[in-house]
Design a protein around this motif. Structure first.
Motif, PDB file in Angstrom:
ATOM      1  N   ASN A 168     -16.840  98.663 -16.329  1.00 18.07           N
ATOM      2  CA  ASN A 168     -16.477  98.804 -18.097  1.00 18.07           C
ATOM      3  C   ASN A 168     -18.673  98.668 -18.702  1.00 18.07           C
ATOM      4  OD1 ASN A 168     -15.361  98.605 -20.288  1.00 18.07           O
ATOM      5  ND2 ASN A 168     -14.592  96.424 -20.613  1.00 18.07           N
ATOM      6  N   TYR A 169     -18.922  99.189 -18.523  1.00 18.25           N
ATOM      7  CA  TYR A 169     -20.531  98.681 -18.617  1.00 18.25           C
ATOM      8  C   TYR A 169     -21.005  98.382 -20.591  1.00 18.25           C
ATOM      9  CZ  TYR A 169     -25.696  99.197 -18.856  1.00 18.25           C
ATOM     10  OH  TYR A 169     -27.104  98.578 -18.991  1.00 18.25           O
ATOM     11  N   ALA A 170     -20.120 100.016 -21.122  1.00 21.09           N
ATOM     12  CA  ALA A 170     -20.673  99.282 -22.477  1.00 21.09           C
ATOM     13  C   ALA A 170     -19.765  97.960 -23.242  1.00 21.09           C
ATOM     14  CB  ALA A 170     -19.710 101.587 -23.082  1.00 21.09           C
ATOM     15  N   ALA A 171     -18.642  98.061 -22.968  1.00 14.54           N
ATOM     16  CA  ALA A 171     -17.405  96.816 -23.331  1.00 14.54           C
ATOM     17  C   ALA A 171     -18.805  95.408 -23.093  1.00 14.54           C
ATOM     18  CB  ALA A 171     -16.115  97.047 -23.213  1.00 14.54           C
ATOM     19  N   THR A 172     -19.522  95.340 -21.931  1.00 15.17           N
ATOM     20  CA  THR A 172     -19.567  93.885 -21.554  1.00 15.17           C
ATOM     21  C   THR A 172     -20.854  94.047 -22.079  1.00 15.17           C
ATOM     22  OG1 THR A 172     -18.774  94.462 -19.223  1.00 15.17           O
ATOM     23  CG2 THR A 172     -20.089  93.405 -18.778  1.00 15.17           C
ATOM     24  N   MET A 173     -21.547  94.814 -22.190  1.00 15.59           N
ATOM     25  CA  MET A 173     -22.845  94.935 -22.741  1.00 15.59           C
ATOM     26  C   MET A 173     -22.891  94.828 -24.232  1.00 15.59           C
ATOM     27  SD  MET A 173     -25.257  94.829 -20.282  1.00 15.59           S
ATOM     28  CE  MET A 173     -24.688  95.097 -18.929  1.00 15.59           C
ATOM     29  N   GLU A 174     -21.928  95.232 -24.637  1.00 17.42           N
ATOM     30  CA  GLU A 174     -21.596  94.949 -26.393  1.00 17.42           C
ATOM     31  C   GLU A 174     -20.975  93.558 -26.748  1.00 17.42           C
ATOM     32  OE1 GLU A 174     -19.065  97.161 -28.497  1.00 17.42           O
ATOM     33  OE2 GLU A 174     -19.778  99.031 -27.527  1.00 17.42           O
ATOM     34  N   ALA A 175     -20.596  92.447 -25.935  1.00 15.99           N
ATOM     35  CA  ALA A 175     -20.269  91.502 -25.573  1.00 15.99           C
ATOM     36  C   ALA A 175     -20.979  90.455 -25.029  1.00 15.99           C
ATOM     37  CB  ALA A 175     -18.941  91.311 -24.643  1.00 15.99           C
ATOM     38  N   LEU A 176     -21.469  90.276 -24.118  1.00 18.02           N
ATOM     39  CA  LEU A 176     -22.979  89.776 -23.985  1.00 18.02           C
ATOM     40  C   LEU A 176     -23.620  89.844 -25.253  1.00 18.02           C
ATOM     41  CD1 LEU A 176     -23.083  90.459 -20.109  1.00 18.02           C
ATOM     42  CD2 LEU A 176     -21.775  88.859 -21.021  1.00 18.02           C
ATOM     43  N   ASP A 177     -23.760  90.970 -25.820  1.00 18.18           N
ATOM     44  CA  ASP A 177     -25.373  91.533 -27.485  1.00 18.18           C
ATOM     45  C   ASP A 177     -24.752  89.973 -27.838  1.00 18.18           C
ATOM     46  OD1 ASP A 177     -26.705  92.613 -25.269  1.00 18.18           O
ATOM     47  OD2 ASP A 177     -26.343  94.319 -26.375  1.00 18.18           O
ATOM     48  N   ARG A 178     -23.702  90.081 -28.497  1.00 22.99           N
ATOM     49  CA  ARG A 178     -22.927  89.590 -29.369  1.00 22.99           C
ATOM     50  C   ARG A 178     -22.683  87.754 -29.005  1.00 22.99           C
ATOM     51  NH1 ARG A 178     -18.199  93.852 -29.847  1.00 22.99           N
ATOM     52  NH2 ARG A 178     -19.534  95.648 -31.140  1.00 22.99           N
ATOM     53  N   LEU A 179     -22.553  87.537 -27.864  1.00 24.04           N
ATOM     54  CA  LEU A 179     -22.833  86.069 -27.588  1.00 24.04           C
ATOM     55  C   LEU A 179     -24.282  86.079 -26.983  1.00 24.04           C
ATOM     56  CD1 LEU A 179     -20.156  86.500 -25.201  1.00 24.04           C
ATOM     57  CD2 LEU A 179     -19.546  85.268 -26.883  1.00 24.04           C
ATOM     58  N   ASN A 180     -25.312  87.041 -27.298  1.00 23.94           N
ATOM     59  CA  ASN A 180     -26.537  86.362 -27.810  1.00 23.94           C
ATOM     60  C   ASN A 180     -27.325  86.494 -28.490  1.00 23.94           C
ATOM     61  OD1 ASN A 180     -29.750  88.182 -26.430  1.00 23.94           O
ATOM     62  ND2 ASN A 180     -29.358  86.086 -25.711  1.00 23.94           N
ATOM     63  N   HIS A 181     -26.385  86.409 -29.327  1.00 24.43           N
ATOM     64  CA  HIS A 181     -27.578  87.280 -30.789  1.00 24.43           C
ATOM     65  C   HIS A 181     -28.013  85.732 -31.539  1.00 24.43           C
ATOM     66  CE1 HIS A 181     -27.773  88.212 -34.804  1.00 24.43           C
ATOM     67  NE2 HIS A 181     -27.205  90.023 -34.365  1.00 24.43           N
ATOM     68  N   PRO A 182     -29.078  85.447 -31.396  1.00 23.94           N
ATOM     69  CA  PRO A 182     -28.837  84.292 -32.645  1.00 23.94           C
ATOM     70  C   PRO A 182     -29.097  83.709 -33.511  1.00 23.94           C
ATOM     71  CG  PRO A 182     -31.365  86.369 -32.136  1.00 23.94           C
ATOM     72  CD  PRO A 182     -30.158  86.860 -31.920  1.00 23.94           C
ATOM     73  N   ARG A 183     -27.897  84.876 -33.747  1.00 20.16           N
ATOM     74  CA  ARG A 183     -27.578  84.179 -35.833  1.00 20.16           C
ATOM     75  C   ARG A 183     -25.275  83.545 -35.577  1.00 20.16           C
ATOM     76  NH1 ARG A 183     -29.786  85.051 -40.603  1.00 20.16           N
ATOM     77  NH2 ARG A 183     -31.272  85.897 -41.107  1.00 20.16           N
ATOM     78  N   GLY A 184     -26.054  83.932 -34.200  1.00 16.71           N
ATOM     79  CA  GLY A 184     -23.910  83.341 -33.986  1.00 16.71           C
ATOM     80  C   GLY A 184     -24.205  82.322 -33.121  1.00 16.71           C
ATOM     81  N   PHE A 185     -23.967  83.228 -31.977  1.00 17.78           N
ATOM     82  CA  PHE A 185     -23.315  82.483 -30.605  1.00 17.78           C
ATOM     83  C   PHE A 185     -24.468  81.761 -30.029  1.00 17.78           C
ATOM     84  CE2 PHE A 185     -21.637  81.181 -26.871  1.00 17.78           C
ATOM     85  CZ  PHE A 185     -20.838  80.245 -27.074  1.00 17.78           C
ATOM     86  N   ASN A 186     -25.548  82.548 -29.893  1.00 19.45           N
ATOM     87  CA  ASN A 186     -26.718  82.651 -29.749  1.00 19.45           C
ATOM     88  C   ASN A 186     -27.327  81.589 -28.099  1.00 19.45           C
ATOM     89  OD1 ASN A 186     -29.548  82.263 -30.473  1.00 19.45           O
ATOM     90  ND2 ASN A 186     -29.189  80.055 -30.734  1.00 19.45           N
ATOM     91  N   LEU A 187     -26.273  81.914 -27.160  1.00 23.03           N
ATOM     92  CA  LEU A 187     -26.483  81.841 -26.128  1.00 23.03           C
ATOM     93  C   LEU A 187     -28.051  82.868 -24.876  1.00 23.03           C
ATOM     94  CD1 LEU A 187     -25.238  79.147 -23.675  1.00 23.03           C
ATOM     95  CD2 LEU A 187     -23.960  82.400 -22.865  1.00 23.03           C
ATOM     96  N   GLY A 188     -28.477  81.253 -24.775  1.00 21.63           N
ATOM     97  CA  GLY A 188     -30.168  82.541 -23.733  1.00 21.63           C
ATOM     98  C   GLY A 188     -29.351  83.072 -22.948  1.00 21.63           C
ATOM     99  N   ALA A 189     -29.854  84.743 -23.098  1.00 22.57           N
ATOM    100  CA  ALA A 189     -29.903  85.882 -22.134  1.00 22.57           C
ATOM    101  C   ALA A 189     -30.435  85.466 -20.553  1.00 22.57           C
ATOM    102  CB  ALA A 189     -30.977  86.910 -22.306  1.00 22.57           C
TER     103      ALA A 189
END
Ligand code: SAH
Ligand code: SF4
Length: 368
Positions: A168-189
């Motif tokens: 479920n590659y695309a959804a997983t990457m979208e989700a992680l990118d959102r959680l990693n986003h510096p203006r938002g949840f900002n969890l380091g990669a």
């Protein structure tokens, strides 16, 4: 028309939406920060927004697609597990673990899994459906709110719950990118780890795309015959091809890869397997994570003893390969992959082997 899920949009999509509402683009950033930084859970909480935009938000979006249905806490209080029901019926699990200063979440990417690994409770369920990116994100937000109420926060995410993330590659990457986003949840990669059963084309894609999330590969056997017995999907990609792919990934990214190995007594915990693994990993930037098997109803294999696990580890260490034995944390709440969901769904035992019916009964008694 059903409402969209607030965690299904990325920032440019929010910008488009606010503009469609006749609002300036910066409103999107306010929504984004409300969702990921303040963890607001309803439209009325978005006080920086004008009233009309709050109303539009309430009209067009839902904030919740996951309904917690069962919660379990391990006897030491350090592992907490939630079974969520999705709006269309399937269930999914999320686990929170506390260890020293770490607050690690183990999240799911699918309800069930199509890969069929014989020892895995999720594999025994089969695939019910992929999660959306928003449903993956919401698992994290749920626990982030919960931790915040105690003055705490999420420090690490491991994508090791139900499902095969690279299926479920695309959804997983979208989700992680959102959680990693510096203006938002900002969890380091580097605080995010994805575990895959070894889908070769997707490992190649992951390497190409250059995301910085850690990669773990579930190996469980060091020769094709045994690996294919344990992991049916391994028939598609022989070990040599998988290892070449991982080597390429390391060359491209210079990142260390973790190999996971569920130690099953007398099956893959032998010195012979350890020596084969040692040869397979020679010269590689790798780390081996040994996990004594968590018994599941559909598989008769048992966990290795601590002594066998240590002997296995020692063979690798002597060859200079870093190796750790992971504790089976939360075993008393069936925090092993897919085990709670299996119970909730009345487990369809699709991969019973050998004397497994009797063994399944015995295992259930032991883990209940
Ligand atoms: N599908 C991915 C990620 C989810 S499973 C994968 O297979 O890597 C996360 C890890 O738990 C994998 O290494 C998997 O092999 C392991 N696992 C599954 N069932 C287990 C069990 N019963 N006991 C111990 N480890 C198990
Ligand atoms: Fe799926 Fe991973 Fe379980 Fe295999 S171990 S069935 S890939 S969740």
């Amino acid at each position: 028309m059903s409402k969209r899920h607030v965690y299904d949009l990325d920032l440019p999509e929010w910008e488009q939406w606010v503009q469609e509402q006749g609002q300036p683009r910066y409103r999107a950033r306010q929504i984004w920060e409300g969702l990921y930084r303040h963890l607001w859970d309803r439209p009325e909480a978005f006080h920086p927004l004008p009233k009309a935009l709050r109303a539009a938000l309430a009209e067009a979006f839902t904030f919740r697609r996951l309904t917690p249905e069962q919660e379990q806490v391990s006897s030491d209080g350090e592992t907490h597990k939630t079974l969520f029901r999705l709006p269309d019926g399937p269930v999914v699990e999320t686990v929170r673990m506390r260890y020293l200063k770490r607050r690690t979440l183990c999240i799911s990417t699918q309800s069930g899994c199509a890969m069929g690994c014989v020892f895995c409770a999720t594999g025994q369920l089969g695939l019910l459906r992929n999660l959306t990116a928003g449903e993956i994100v919401e698992q994290v937000i749920y626990y982030a709110r919960w931790l915040r109420a105690q003055g705490d926060r999420v420090t690490n995410i491991v994508v090791m719950g139900m499902g095969e993330p690279f299926h479920n590659y695309a959804a997983t990457m979208e989700a992680l990118d959102r959680l990693n986003h510096p203006r938002g949840f900002n969890l380091g990669a580097r605080r995010i780890t994805i575990s895959t059963v070894g889908l070769v084309p997707k490992i190649r894609q992951f390497a190409r795309e250059g995301r910085q999330y850690n990669l773990a590969v579930s190996l469980h056997a060091a020769d094709d015959a045994l690996r294919q017995q344990l992991i049916p999907v391994a028939r598609r990609w022989p070990l040599a091809e998988l290892m070449d792919t991982v080597q390429d990934y390391i060359r491209q990214t210079h990142r260390r890869v973790t190999f996971e190995w569920a130690l099953i007594r007398d099956v893959n915990d032998t010195p012979e397997q350890a020596h084969k693994l040692k040869r397979l990993l020679r010269g590689m930037l790798a780390h081996v994570n040994l996990i004594p098997l968590n018994p599941t109803p559909g598989y008769e294999g048992r966990a290795s003893t601590q002594r066998r696990a240590e002997a296995f580890c020692a063979i690798l260490r002597e060859a200079g390969i870093p190796c750790t034995i992971r504790l089976r944390r939360g075993i008393d709440i069936q925090a092993g992959c897919g085990q709670l969901a299996g119970q909730a769904l009345g487990q369809r035992p699709r991969f019973l082997v050998g004397k497994s019916l009797r063994a399944a009964g015995a295992t259930e008694e032991r883990t209940a």
